[in-house]
Design an enzyme around this catalytic site. Structure first.
Site, PDB file in Angstrom:
ATOM      1  N   GLU A  37      33.147  65.229  86.991  1.00 45.94           N
ATOM      2  CA  GLU A  37      34.240  65.511  86.077  1.00 45.94           C
ATOM      3  C   GLU A  37      33.779  66.449  84.964  1.00 45.94           C
ATOM      4  O   GLU A  37      32.816  66.133  84.263  1.00 45.94           O
ATOM      5  CB  GLU A  37      34.760  64.225  85.432  1.00 45.94           C
ATOM      6  CG  GLU A  37      35.301  63.183  86.380  1.00 45.94           C
ATOM      7  CD  GLU A  37      35.703  61.910  85.637  1.00 45.94           C
ATOM      8  OE1 GLU A  37      36.654  61.259  86.077  1.00 45.94           O
ATOM      9  OE2 GLU A  37      35.052  61.581  84.625  1.00 45.94           O
ATOM     10  N   CYS A  38      34.463  67.560  84.793  1.00 44.18           N
ATOM     11  CA  CYS A  38      34.264  68.450  83.651  1.00 44.18           C
ATOM     12  C   CYS A  38      32.797  68.863  83.493  1.00 44.18           C
ATOM     13  O   CYS A  38      32.306  69.695  84.237  1.00 44.18           O
ATOM     14  CB  CYS A  38      34.819  67.811  82.388  1.00 44.18           C
ATOM     15  SG  CYS A  38      35.104  69.008  81.049  1.00 44.18           S
ATOM     16  N   GLY A  39      32.062  68.276  82.562  1.00 47.45           N
ATOM     17  CA  GLY A  39      30.652  68.599  82.423  1.00 47.45           C
ATOM     18  C   GLY A  39      29.881  68.329  83.699  1.00 47.45           C
ATOM     19  O   GLY A  39      28.929  69.047  84.028  1.00 47.45           O
ATOM     20  N   THR A  60      36.164  68.354  89.583  1.00 41.05           N
ATOM     21  CA  THR A  60      37.326  68.848  88.847  1.00 41.05           C
ATOM     22  C   THR A  60      37.030  68.812  87.360  1.00 41.05           C
ATOM     23  O   THR A  60      36.164  68.054  86.902  1.00 41.05           O
ATOM     24  CB  THR A  60      38.577  67.997  89.157  1.00 41.05           C
ATOM     25  OG1 THR A  60      39.676  68.474  88.371  1.00 41.05           O
ATOM     26  CG2 THR A  60      38.339  66.525  88.837  1.00 41.05           C
TER      27      THR A  60
END
Length: 462
Positions: free
Chosen positions: A333-335, A424
């Protein structure tokens, strides 16, 4: 005939503001510490999907703080968390998000739904009598809020206080004034507050200084007059379990947790354990090797601040690549997504080699970013989530889908799938759809079997 279980009740206060940057978190943390220092049992909640403010608020209160979001988590889930807090607490504090009426649902919606009295915090630097019409307009905008008064932040002198207090109408008392003081302000960086774990000792000094200011302000005398708030149980019982109640039984999930990866909701971890998973934490920065695990969760955080250290940890990178090549599940997720790319260019424009699991290059993009509520649409089911980042990923493969924005028709964040990796920019709220989340952490063959025997639609949120 048995008597009904009494509804838990305790004093509660909702701290809101006309905008971001007014001092809500600073004041909420200082008040939590003041109540704690008096021996009160205090629980703190943060409106919205924020990761950073709850870290600070939890340290101030001495008990983990939780997020409350009506869209992402649903009314029944929020009601259950408040009810549990009321059972074990003397005081509940809820910090709002952005401006009082911003967002759908807003801070005002949350306060009104649960009947929590509200104090409005306003930065009064550069104005005096003008404070009165501004706060009066906020209070008059809706008639379903119980606003008990104003906390004037950055109030410079006794005369400044006097001018504000004289201009306020009698139904909006001045609860307290707080001076502009760098000693109690909370440090910030590009995504919000600095993570609590990085400045723990410094925060302690700031909490105590803020608590001392509030103790002198007379705020507690007003709070002692607050009525007890009753928190009834959710209107509808939780839906009956379907399929396997412990779909992750025996599954070992490694969760990245260190200075670079810390954006995890505690309810997400609680759910993984409730579904039977064995959760173990590891540090992509500091650990030489992965723990024994069947699946990985690489949550968001600040990999851009630690890119050199992540790139240099060859043993960890090799272990994660072997995990990936064995087609074991990874949720990034993200990072975590940025860590999975080929490279990451940091804020100093230095480029570092990352894991290379997902083709592409990550880079920071200054002050521009993306944020907002979205529904992640996976083959395994839909999960409500949010985005908040100031980086971009380029040269990535074709996504398998996109998030669905809460209030806009344009496609949301891309969702990638490479072998067992799902990546994502979206941060997922696992309790929104436990069955879909469970399948993300199962091997691909078992996901397909699970999907054929369990429902895949998202449980509706109220």
């Amino acid at each position: 005939m048995t008597n009904p279980t009494p509804q838990p009740q305790c004093r509660a206060l909702f701290i809101a503001a006309p905008a971001s940057g007014q001092g809500k978190t600073t004041l909420t943390a200082a008040l939590a510490r003041l109540l704690r220092n008096q021996g009160r049992r205090v629980r703190v909640f943060k409106t919205g999907p924020d990761y950073l403010d709850p870290q600070v608020l939890g340290q101030a209160a001495g008990v983990p703080a939780e997020q409350l979001d009506l869209w992402m988590a649903g009314e029944d889930w929020c009601r259950e968390r408040l009810q549990e807090a009321a059972r074990e607490s003397d005081f509940i504090l809820v910090e709002g998000v952005m401006g009082l009426f911003d967002g759908e649902p807003s801070s005002a919606d949350l306060a009104a739904l649960f009947g929590i009295p509200m104090a409005i915090v306003m930065d009064v630097k550069g104005m005096a009598q003008t404070v009165a019409p501004l706060v009066t307009g906020l209070v008059a905008h809706r008639d379903d809020l119980n606003v008990i008064g104003l906390i004037a932040n950055a109030c410079s002198t006794a005369r400044h206080r006097e001018l504000i207090e004289q201009a306020l109408p009698v139904h909006i008392p001045l609860l307290a004034t707080v001076p502009r003081d760098p000693a109690i302000a909370l440090p910030e960086r590009h995504l919000g507050l600095v993570q609590a774990a990085e400045i723990r000792d410094d925060l302690e000094v700031r909490f105590e200084a803020g608590a001392a200011v509030l103790a002198e302000s007379g705020l507690l005398a007003h709070l002692e007059q607050l009525p007890l708030v009753r928190f009834p149980a959710p209107a509808a019982p939780p839906p009956a379990p379907t399929g396997n109640e412990r779909p992750l039984a025996g599954q070992r999930i490694g969760v990245a947790r260190d200075e670079a990866f810390s954006f995890t909701y505690e309810p997400n971890l609680d759910l993984l354990r409730a579904m039977g998973a064995e959760v173990s934490f590891f540090s992509p920065l500091h650990d030489a090797h992965l723990p024994a695990c069947d699946a990985l969760w690489l949550p968001g955080g600040y990999p851009e601040l630690h890119a050199a250290g992540l790139a240099a940890n060859a043993g960890m990178k090799a272990d994660i690549r072997r995990h990936f090549e064995a087609d074991k599940p990874i949720l990034a997720e993200c990072g975590g997504l940025m860590y999975c790319l080929d490279t990451l260019t940091d804020q100093q424009d230095l480029t570092h080699d990352m894991l290379g699991l997902l083709p592409g290059q990550g880079a920071m993009r200054g002050r521009r970013g993306c944020q907002g509520m979205q529904t992640a649409v996976f083959p395994e089911g839909e999960v409500r989530a949010h985005a908040h980042h100031r980086s971009r990923a380029e040269g990535t493969p074709e996504p398998i889908g996109h998030g669905r924005r809460q209030r806009h028709p344009a496609p949301g964040e891309a969702i990638y799938r490479v072998r067992g990796l799902t990546a994502t920019y979206l941060h997922l709220f696992f309790p929104n759809n436990p069955e879909a989340v469970a399948r993300l952490f199962l091997p691909m063959a078992e996901r397909q079997t699970s999907a054929s025997t369990q429902r895949t639609e998202t449980t509706p949120c109220n």
